[in-house]
Design an enzyme around this catalytic site. Structure first.
Site, short mmCIF file in Angstrom:
data_model
loop_
_atom_site.label_atom_id
_atom_site.label_comp_id
_atom_site.label_asym_id
_atom_site.label_seq_id
_atom_site.Cartn_x
_atom_site.Cartn_y
_atom_site.Cartn_z
N ASP A 1 0.72 -1.19 0.07
CA ASP A 1 0.03 0.07 -0.04
C ASP A 1 0.92 1.11 -0.12
O ASP A 1 1.99 1.08 0.09
CB ASP A 1 -0.83 0.02 1.23
CG ASP A 1 -1.76 1.17 1.40
OD1 ASP A 1 -2.19 1.57 0.16
OD2 ASP A 1 -2.21 1.49 2.49
N GLU B 1 2.38 4.89 -4.02
CA GLU B 1 2.52 5.74 -5.28
C GLU B 1 3.77 6.93 -5.31
O GLU B 1 4.15 7.09 -6.59
CB GLU B 1 1.15 6.70 -4.98
CG GLU B 1 -0.19 6.19 -5.16
CD GLU B 1 -0.33 5.07 -3.86
OE1 GLU B 1 0.05 5.39 -2.94
OE2 GLU B 1 -0.96 4.11 -4.15
N ASP C 1 -9.02 3.46 -2.25
CA ASP C 1 -9.90 4.02 -1.36
C ASP C 1 -11.25 4.72 -2.16
O ASP C 1 -11.54 5.65 -2.12
CB ASP C 1 -9.40 5.17 -0.47
CG ASP C 1 -8.11 4.47 0.41
OD1 ASP C 1 -8.14 3.19 0.36
OD2 ASP C 1 -7.35 5.23 0.94
O1 MIG Z 1 -3.61 6.08 4.54
O2 MIG Z 1 -3.46 0.73 5.62
O3 MIG Z 1 -6.00 2.07 0.47
O4 MIG Z 1 -6.85 -0.11 1.70
O5 MIG Z 1 -6.68 -0.07 4.88
C1 MIG Z 1 -4.38 4.91 4.60
C2 MIG Z 1 -4.60 1.52 5.90
C3 MIG Z 1 -3.58 3.81 4.41
C4 MIG Z 1 -4.82 2.93 2.42
C5 MIG Z 1 -5.31 1.68 1.77
C6 MIG Z 1 -6.19 0.82 2.47
C7 MIG Z 1 -5.48 0.83 3.99
C8 MIG Z 1 -5.30 2.04 4.63
N1 MIG Z 1 -4.33 2.57 3.71
#
Ligand code: MIG
Length: 800
Positions: A405, A408, A483
């Protein structure tokens, strides 16, 4: 830069007249009087690559997107010239290069114009960064439509849109946002029933304009780097997609459990909560294969650590879950907490593996752990180092899959929410700034993760999922759309996004079912599950701060309906697994948008609610509240209503009933659908009988079923079976022939064959060319079923 093409804007430069050209093997290099060079490479008979240099110097030819294992080669390359043009002709296409201005045009061999430069290549010098803004504009043909570009949250047909690529963490993203988490600079154009693709392999921020700025012009440009694109000829969309996927690579087969239903939330902790969740599935007899641990399992959000208060013995817990049929998937983010006592930080510092700013300091940024540094995943040594860290998680703790995650990369509390542009990257030895590396950072993280998981899970298969990626990232990971929001609009978006990703090489994708932010009503949750079970990746995930999202949370009715649909997914696992096989083996997308399915039917060009799942199912989600059905388009051909076997002649729109416990599902006539019994998780049962649902057709139709061990690599040594079923239907007879390729010894002993829509009563039968009594094949008149040995080769049922 506001615009690509407005000429009154300062500074657009153009190639001048051609002074020479030269062939070098599969490439022809053209030089203009003002020093512009264009190299056209014949990659295949139907694929040309175009590279431009404005000052005679090309970049080192390096791409993260292109799959080195792709099949190459062409059979014809003819170079001819006349007064006005130079022509490159292959076995499938012709490319015309204008002597006056280097503009190009593509034709098929019937001399039909497929695509031509408008202004063609032009550029603007970048005084701030050096190099150029590189630009391309093409004439759009009458009635042309556009598809592709990965995860864009907009209408499926891109005509009239302007979009760009800069991987961005977009919490609760809105419809029509130009940029999301992924960069897939590949689109398909379709006109006169012929399709071509453009893959603009440039990792800088890229822009695409589909007749938005000017009605008949399509353009694409980048903030730096080279004008470097591939033209891919169809003429079928299916061919464009498979050729693009072949060029950028496909994944290996995932383990079958990864195709099951997955449950996630931010976050399930401590252990007692995870166990309660697991019990919830089994108690409610709701099939589930994987549970996800979000960031709270870690110690202060430090990657590769555990919070021992919440999870005192992770290995034991993971094992106990596994005994109960659950795989555990854990999240790993790129941010490494700045903390001298934290081994990874200290080690990475010593090895000089973290990204730095132009003038030397580390790239520091705030993420969940607080102040962090970030590994430079564009350095192959760093990737290997990162991969090795999965030893503890995978080999020692028993985690079965990894979720990447924030790659980006996302950084909090800074303008732009990512690295500043001056950050330096190795880029596999082609050192560069973040302007060039930004869009591939996430892909390279996912790559390192994939290598690590693969290494330590061996001899099993890895499962990985990533939020950010670039073209070709499908080789390393599945993906989800990030999200989203619990809204009806986002359910609609989910449908277009997953179809779009499939057209863009990323079939293994899904959405946060039910919505990540906000809470769905039971009705929205139900409708989303109905769609989600037909997505290659099927996971419920939510932010956790807006209430619960377990299927039993919404009451009995929702639980029963959603269970019914998840059970359907589990029954269709052999069918879905076969579609995965065709994706991984033949580059065929798992979901086929209607325009992919039948591009000659103009009715399909703007449609994206309905889609084809695998090869034979037509599915259409309900995307509105309070409805008892909907109008939908049935593509050409004859279809069976899945629920009642009513036959419909397609090529028209019609109303289909779908109360909350149903949704429109149709099966193409002639299909033979393999089905499993319902299981609570993959491989719960040793399956000895496969169901085959045969949908009668007057005519011929082939169907396939792929089987192997569901995990591991034996299939690569030939231990699989690819069963081809040939159906021949006549008015008073039906024949089903089976041909098996492969040497896998499956558990299957019998096949229970059910006939749908037989226009006659079965009176006699032969199996493998010998007459048999109906009794001996267990004929049941009411259900129209018979039972055969799994290795039958020829079945005939006759009405007399
Ligand atoms: O700033 O890890 O898209 O699926 O649950 C949020 C916490 C960070 C974004 C992800 C989401 C995940 C969440 N993450």
């Amino acid at each position: 830069m506001i615009t690509n093409t407005e000429l009154e804007k300062k500074g657009n430069l153009f190639p001048s007249k051609l002074v020479s050209y030269e062939q070098n093997g599969d490439s022809i290099c053209f030089t203009s009087e003002n020093g512009v060079q264009l190299i056209i490479t014949v990659v295949r008979d139907s694929m040309l690559r175009f590279r431009y240099a404005t000052d005679g110097i090309f970049e080192n030819d390096f791409s993260y997107a292109i799959d080195e294992d792709q099949s190459h080669g062409y059979s014809v390359l003819d170079l001819t010239e006349d007064e006005e043009f130079i022509w490159i002709t292959t076995e499938q296409i012709k490319c015309r290069i204008n002597r006056v201005d280097m503009r190009t045009a593509m034709f098929d061999l019937e001399d039909q114009l497929i695509l031509q430069d408008e202004l063609g290549f032009h550029w603007e010098e970048s005084f701030e960064f050096g190099g150029n803004y590189v630009k391309m504009s093409k004439n759009s043909m009458d009635g042309e439509n556009f598809y592709g570009l990965g995860d864009k949250p907009t209408t499926f047909n891109l005509k009239g849109k302007r979009l760009s690529n800069w991987n961005t963490d977009q919490y609760a993203f809105g419809k029509d946002l130009p940029e999301l988490y992924k960069t897939i600079p590949f689109y398909i154009g379709l006109h006169s029933a012929k399709a071509y693709g453009i893959f603009f392999d440039n990792t800088f921020k890229t822009h695409f304009d589909f007749c938005h700025e000017r009605r008949h012009i399509t353009s694409f440009w980048a903030d730096g780097g080279e004008m470097n694109y591939y033209f891919i000829y169809g003429p079928k969309i299916a061919e464009v997609v498979t050729k693009y996927t072949n060029l950028t690579g496909r994944p290996e087969l995932p383990p079958m459990w990864a195709l099951g239903y997955h449950q996630s939330k931010w976050s399930y902790y401590p252990e007692a909560k995870v166990k309660e969740l697991a019990a919830g599935f089994r108690d409610n007899k709701f099939p589930c294969d994987a549970l996800y641990l979000d960031i709270d399992y870690m110690d202060g959000f430090r990657c590769f650590t555990w919070n021992k208060d919440y999870f005192p013995e992770p290995k034991r817990m993971v094992e106990e879950l596994e005994d109960d049929g659950f795989k555990t998937v854990a999240i790993i983010d790129p941010g490494i907490k700045i903390d001298e006592k934290y081994e990874i930080f200290a080690d990475g510092l010593e090895k000089d593996y973290f990204c730095k700013r132009a003038d030397g300091p580390y790239m520091r940024g705030k993420v969940w752990p607080g102040n962090c540094v970030f590994p430079d995943f564009t350095n192959p040594e760093v990737r290997e180092w990162w991969a090795d860290h999965y030893k503890t998680l995978i080999a020692e703790t028993g985690i079965k899959g990894v979720w990447n995650d924030m790659n980006e990369p996302a950084v909090m509390e800074v303008p732009g929410k990512t690295f500043p542009l001056d950050v330096r990257h190795d880029y596999d030895g082609n050192r560069c700034s973040h302007r060039k590396a930004h869009n591939i950072y996430g892909m390279q993280m996912a790559r390192a993760t994939y290598e690590g998981v693969k290494k330590y899970i061996f001899p099993k298969r890895p499962f990985t999922i990533t939020r950010a990626s670039y073209s070709g990232g499908q080789r390393f990971s599945s993906t989800w759309t990030g999200d989203n929001l619990a809204s009806w609009e986002h359910l609609w978006l989910a449908n277009t996004q997953i179809q779009r990703l499939g057209m863009s090489g990323f079939s293994f994708s899904g959405t946060d079912i039910g919505g990540f932010a906000d809470q769905p009503t039971g009705e929205l949750f139900t409708r989303w599950i109905q769609l989600g079970v037909f997505h290659p990746f099927c996971r419920v995930h939510s932010s956790g701060d807006h209430g619960e999202q377990e299927p039993w949370y919404f009451g009995e009715e929702v639980l029963d309906i959603t269970r019914k649909f998840v059970e359907l997914r589990y029954q269709l696992l052999p069918y879905l697994y076969t579609a995965f096989y065709q994706y991984c083996e033949d580059n065929v997308p798992i979901l086929k948008p209607l325009v992919y399915f039948d591009q000659e039917d103009v009715q399909t060009h703007y449609r994206a609610d309905e889609f084809i799942f695998g090869n034979h199912f037509l599915v259409c989600p309900i995307q509105e509240p309070n409805v008892q059905g909907r109008r939908m388009y049935i593509p050409r051909g004859r279809w069976y209503n899945f629920w009642n076997d009513a036959v419909i002649e397609g090529g028209k729109e019609l109303w289909v009933d779908a109360a909350l416990d149903s949704m429109p599902i149709f099966v193409k006539e002639g299909a033979i659908i393999p089905k499993y019994p319902v299981q609570q998780y993959v491989d719960e049962l040793e399956i000895e009988e496969l169901s085959l649902d045969v949908y009668y057709k007057n005519g011929k139709q082939n169907s396939v079923y792929y089987e192997d061990d569901h995990d591991g690599y034996d299939y690569k040594m030939g231990l699989f079976n690819l069963r081809t079923f040939k159906l021949t239907g006549k008015s008073k007879e039906i024949i089903v022939q089976q041909h098996v390729a492969g040497t896998y010894e499956s558990n299957l002993k019998t096949m229970k064959v059910t006939f749908h829509g037989l226009p006659f009563e079965i009176k006699s039968a032969s199996v493998n060319n010998e007459d048999v009594s109906l009794e001996s094949i267990g004929y049941d008149k009411e259900s129209n079923t018979i039972i055969l040995q799994e290795n039958f080769t020829d079945l005939r049922l006759i009405s007399e």
